[in-house]
Design a protein around this motif. Structure first.
Motif, PDB file in Angstrom:
ATOM      1  N   UNK A 170       0.832  -1.203   0.000  1.00 57.58           N
ATOM      2  CA  UNK A 170       0.000   0.000   0.000  1.00 57.58           C
ATOM      3  C   UNK A 170       0.866   1.252   0.000  1.00 57.58           C
ATOM      4  N   UNK A 171       1.964   1.231   0.742  1.00 57.74           N
ATOM      5  CA  UNK A 171       2.878   2.377   0.749  1.00 57.74           C
ATOM      6  C   UNK A 171       3.477   2.585  -0.643  1.00 57.74           C
ATOM      7  N   UNK A 172       3.805   1.507  -1.329  1.00 54.69           N
ATOM      8  CA  UNK A 172       4.324   1.622  -2.694  1.00 54.69           C
ATOM      9  C   UNK A 172       3.316   2.236  -3.642  1.00 54.69           C
ATOM     10  N   UNK A 173       2.079   1.788  -3.558  1.00 50.00           N
ATOM     11  CA  UNK A 173       1.041   2.344  -4.435  1.00 50.00           C
ATOM     12  C   UNK A 173       0.734   3.797  -4.098  1.00 50.00           C
ATOM     13  N   UNK A 174       0.853   4.169  -2.818  1.00 56.52           N
ATOM     14  CA  UNK A 174       0.653   5.571  -2.434  1.00 56.52           C
ATOM     15  C   UNK A 174       1.731   6.457  -3.048  1.00 56.52           C
ATOM     16  N   UNK A 175       2.961   5.956  -3.106  1.00 60.54           N
ATOM     17  CA  UNK A 175       4.037   6.714  -3.737  1.00 60.54           C
ATOM     18  C   UNK A 175       3.784   6.930  -5.216  1.00 60.54           C
ATOM     19  N   UNK A 176       3.316   5.895  -5.878  1.00 59.26           N
ATOM     20  CA  UNK A 176       3.000   6.016  -7.306  1.00 59.26           C
ATOM     21  C   UNK A 176       1.834   6.981  -7.512  1.00 59.26           C
ATOM     22  N   UNK A 177       0.824   6.905  -6.654  1.00 60.31           N
ATOM     23  CA  UNK A 177      -0.326   7.804  -6.747  1.00 60.31           C
ATOM     24  C   UNK A 177       0.086   9.256  -6.535  1.00 60.31           C
ATOM     25  N   UNK A 178       0.981   9.483  -5.581  1.00 56.96           N
ATOM     26  CA  UNK A 178       1.466  10.843  -5.324  1.00 56.96           C
ATOM     27  C   UNK A 178       2.146  11.428  -6.563  1.00 56.96           C
ATOM     28  N   UNK A 179       2.917  10.597  -7.247  1.00 58.78           N
ATOM     29  CA  UNK A 179       3.575  11.050  -8.467  1.00 58.78           C
ATOM     30  C   UNK A 179       2.554  11.496  -9.507  1.00 58.78           C
ATOM     31  N   UNK A 180       1.524  10.690  -9.727  1.00 55.91           N
ATOM     32  CA  UNK A 180       0.546  11.038 -10.751  1.00 55.91           C
ATOM     33  C   UNK A 180      -0.316  12.236 -10.342  1.00 55.91           C
ATOM     34  N   UNK A 181      -0.564  12.402  -9.055  1.00 54.67           N
ATOM     35  CA  UNK A 181      -1.312  13.581  -8.596  1.00 54.67           C
ATOM     36  C   UNK A 181      -0.494  14.846  -8.845  1.00 54.67           C
TER      37      UNK A 181
END
Length: 63
Positions: free
Chosen positions: A45-56
């Protein structure tokens, strides 16, 4: 944007390492305790949050 790119890259690396771990565990058929699954899910989940932050951040820069 450099910070968001770095966080996104770390997220991708985390997800990739988890997938390699899952592959090795499935090939050796090593069954683990349920607490290990919880920890793996939190790390994923932490990994996916990092990816989501990039796209935001990428979306914000587009405007």
């Amino acid at each position: 944007m450099k910070k968001a790119t770095l966080i996104g890259l770390v997220g991708v690396i985390i997800i990739t390492l988890l997938q390699v771990f899952y592959l090795i565990r499935n090939l050796t058929e090593d069954y683990s305790i349920p607490a290990e699954y919880i920890i793996q899910n939190i790390i994923g989940l932490a990994g996916w949050c990092g990816i989501s932050y990039f796209f935001i951040e990428l979306y914000k820069r587009q405007k």
